[in-house]
Scaffold this motif. Structure first.
Motif: not given
Length: 170
Positions: A63, A126, A129-130, A132
């Protein structure tokens, strides 16, 4: 008794105006700070997007965005969003001051929703979580984002509480 009724009718729009003004001031200061001290939060955005201070779990690292061009583009877009939100909220505050409750509520809602989207969807969902961000000890802005999200949400709720002054049936 008429004075009490009048003061109650005026207290809610005043609270909405002051909360809107407070969020407007905050967003204006954030945008101003990011424009005049571009590098500080630029580094923050770069580290969050690169995920270079996370646990580096190989199942998540795909990611990461390591292109500084894309990182800087994201940062500039954040600053533009912050600036527009501040301007919309300043306009909403001005409308509250003019006692145009319907338009003030509409513009304040737009501005507050912009802030909620930036801090809720952008930074908490975003970033947190996305990308981290929660895993980073040095580049974790979740607490600050949550505070702004809650502050703006409270302002939005107060903006939408029914007011006898704004109710044409009252």
């Amino acid at each position: 008794m008429a004075t009490s009724s009048t003061s109650r009718r005026g207290a809610l729009p005043l609270a909405a105006a002051l909360l809107t003004a407070s969020v407007a001031l905050y967003m204006a200061l954030v945008a101003f700070g990011n424009i005049t001290d571009f590098g500080t939060n630029q580094q923050f955005v770069r580290h969050v997007l690169a995920m270079d201070t996370t646990f580096k779990d190989e199942d998540l690292m795909w990611r990461a965005i390591t292109s500084t061009g894309l990182q800087d583009t994201a940062y500039v877009l954040i600053i533009v969003w912050e600036t527009v939100a501040a301007l919309v909220l300043i306009y909403g505050t001005w409308l509250w001051a003019r006692r145009d409750q319907q338009q003030a509520r509409r513009m304040s809602t737009y501005g507050l929703l912009m802030v909620l989207l930036l801090f809720g969807a952008g930074f908490i969902a975003i970033g947190g979580e996305w990308f981290s961000m929660w895993q980073s000890k040095s580049w974790n802005g979740l607490d600050a984002a949550t505070r702004v999200f809650l502050f703006s949400g409270l302002a939005l709720i107060v903006n939408h509480l029914p007011s006898k002054q704004s109710d044409p049936a009252a």
